[in-house]
Scaffold this motif. Structure first.
Motif, PDB file in Angstrom:
ATOM      1  N   ASN A 260       0.843  -1.193   0.000  1.00  0.00           N
ATOM      2  CA  ASN A 260       0.000   0.000   0.000  1.00  0.00           C
ATOM      3  C   ASN A 260       0.878   1.243   0.000  1.00  0.00           C
ATOM      4  O   ASN A 260       1.951   1.266   0.610  1.00  0.00           O
ATOM      5  N   LYS A 261       0.413   2.284  -0.675  1.00  0.00           N
ATOM      6  CA  LYS A 261       1.118   3.567  -0.627  1.00  0.00           C
ATOM      7  C   LYS A 261       1.145   4.045   0.827  1.00  0.00           C
ATOM      8  O   LYS A 261       0.277   3.673   1.630  1.00  0.00           O
ATOM      9  N   PRO A 262       2.131   4.867   1.174  1.00  0.00           N
ATOM     10  CA  PRO A 262       2.273   5.296   2.581  1.00  0.00           C
ATOM     11  C   PRO A 262       1.025   5.948   3.166  1.00  0.00           C
ATOM     12  O   PRO A 262       0.749   5.795   4.364  1.00  0.00           O
TER      13      PRO A 262
ATOM     14  N   THR B 225      -2.129  -4.748  12.537  1.00  0.00           N
ATOM     15  CA  THR B 225      -2.474  -5.894  13.380  1.00  0.00           C
ATOM     16  C   THR B 225      -1.218  -6.586  13.888  1.00  0.00           C
ATOM     17  O   THR B 225      -1.116  -6.925  15.075  1.00  0.00           O
ATOM     18  N   ILE B 226      -0.269  -6.800  12.994  1.00  0.00           N
ATOM     19  CA  ILE B 226       0.983  -7.438  13.409  1.00  0.00           C
ATOM     20  C   ILE B 226       1.683  -6.587  14.458  1.00  0.00           C
ATOM     21  O   ILE B 226       2.137  -7.095  15.486  1.00  0.00           O
TER      22      ILE B 226
ATOM     23  N   ARG C 243       4.780  -2.363   7.867  1.00  0.00           N
ATOM     24  CA  ARG C 243       3.974  -2.314   6.645  1.00  0.00           C
ATOM     25  C   ARG C 243       4.036  -3.686   6.001  1.00  0.00           C
ATOM     26  O   ARG C 243       5.112  -4.264   5.857  1.00  0.00           O
ATOM     27  N   SER C 244       2.893  -4.227   5.626  1.00  0.00           N
ATOM     28  CA  SER C 244       2.877  -5.533   4.971  1.00  0.00           C
ATOM     29  C   SER C 244       2.970  -5.335   3.453  1.00  0.00           C
ATOM     30  O   SER C 244       2.696  -4.260   2.929  1.00  0.00           O
ATOM     31  N   ALA C 245       3.360  -6.387   2.775  1.00  0.00           N
ATOM     32  CA  ALA C 245       3.468  -6.360   1.315  1.00  0.00           C
ATOM     33  C   ALA C 245       3.299  -7.780   0.810  1.00  0.00           C
ATOM     34  O   ALA C 245       3.394  -8.741   1.573  1.00  0.00           O
ATOM     35  N   LYS C 246       3.056  -7.899  -0.487  1.00  0.00           N
ATOM     36  CA  LYS C 246       3.094  -9.221  -1.092  1.00  0.00           C
ATOM     37  C   LYS C 246       4.161  -9.203  -2.173  1.00  0.00           C
ATOM     38  O   LYS C 246       4.482  -8.157  -2.747  1.00  0.00           O
TER      39      LYS C 246
ATOM     40  N   VAL D  35      -3.760   2.664  -5.192  1.00  0.00           N
ATOM     41  CA  VAL D  35      -3.482   2.444  -3.774  1.00  0.00           C
ATOM     42  C   VAL D  35      -2.160   1.725  -3.499  1.00  0.00           C
ATOM     43  O   VAL D  35      -1.722   1.666  -2.362  1.00  0.00           O
ATOM     44  N   SER D  36      -1.552   1.170  -4.536  1.00  0.00           N
ATOM     45  CA  SER D  36      -0.338   0.373  -4.341  1.00  0.00           C
ATOM     46  C   SER D  36       0.881   1.015  -4.960  1.00  0.00           C
ATOM     47  O   SER D  36       0.790   1.702  -5.968  1.00  0.00           O
ATOM     48  N   LYS D  37       2.007   0.753  -4.333  1.00  0.00           N
ATOM     49  CA  LYS D  37       3.279   1.109  -4.949  1.00  0.00           C
ATOM     50  C   LYS D  37       4.014  -0.208  -5.219  1.00  0.00           C
ATOM     51  O   LYS D  37       3.861  -1.184  -4.493  1.00  0.00           O
ATOM     52  N   VAL D  38       4.799  -0.195  -6.270  1.00  0.00           N
ATOM     53  CA  VAL D  38       5.455  -1.416  -6.721  1.00  0.00           C
ATOM     54  C   VAL D  38       6.953  -1.153  -6.782  1.00  0.00           C
ATOM     55  O   VAL D  38       7.399  -0.125  -7.264  1.00  0.00           O
ATOM     56  N   SER D  39       7.725  -2.106  -6.297  1.00  0.00           N
ATOM     57  CA  SER D  39       9.167  -2.051  -6.468  1.00  0.00           C
ATOM     58  C   SER D  39       9.612  -3.386  -7.064  1.00  0.00           C
ATOM     59  O   SER D  39       8.946  -4.397  -6.921  1.00  0.00           O
ATOM     60  N   VAL D  40      10.748  -3.339  -7.754  1.00  0.00           N
ATOM     61  CA  VAL D  40      11.235  -4.508  -8.471  1.00  0.00           C
ATOM     62  C   VAL D  40      12.674  -4.781  -8.050  1.00  0.00           C
ATOM     63  O   VAL D  40      13.487  -3.867  -7.937  1.00  0.00           O
TER      64      VAL D  40
END
Length: 86
Positions: free
Chosen positions: A12-14, A23-24, A41-44, A76-81
């Protein structure tokens, strides 16, 4: 042709609330009052194994696929590679 592992990390974007990360943090981390962790911050992550001429082409091909098939919501999402040699 060389093979590459291309990791696409979607989070998710900041400015977007991250309920899973919260929750974690609240349920697992903050119960121990001595922790120095203040935010999670969670990510997939999606891992692609791809053959390509070079690293740049591998990344471009994977990102084109992610965009074509709407793997993530750019609003709503940011992507990094991250790309590694396989």
């Amino acid at each position: 042709m060389p093979a590459f592992l291309v990791n696409v990390i979607i989070e998710n974007k900041p400015e977007i609330v991250d309920p899973e990360g919260n929750t974690i943090l609240n349920d697992l981390i903050l119960k121990d009052k001595k922790t120095s962790v203040k935010k999670i911050r969670s990510a997939k992550m999606l891992r692609f194994q791809i053959e390509a001429k070079d690293k740049a082409l591998a990344e471009k091909t994977v990102m084109d696929l992610c965009n074509e098939f709407r793997i993530y919501n750019p609003l709503v999402s940011k992507v990094s590679v991250e790309t590694l040699n396989a």
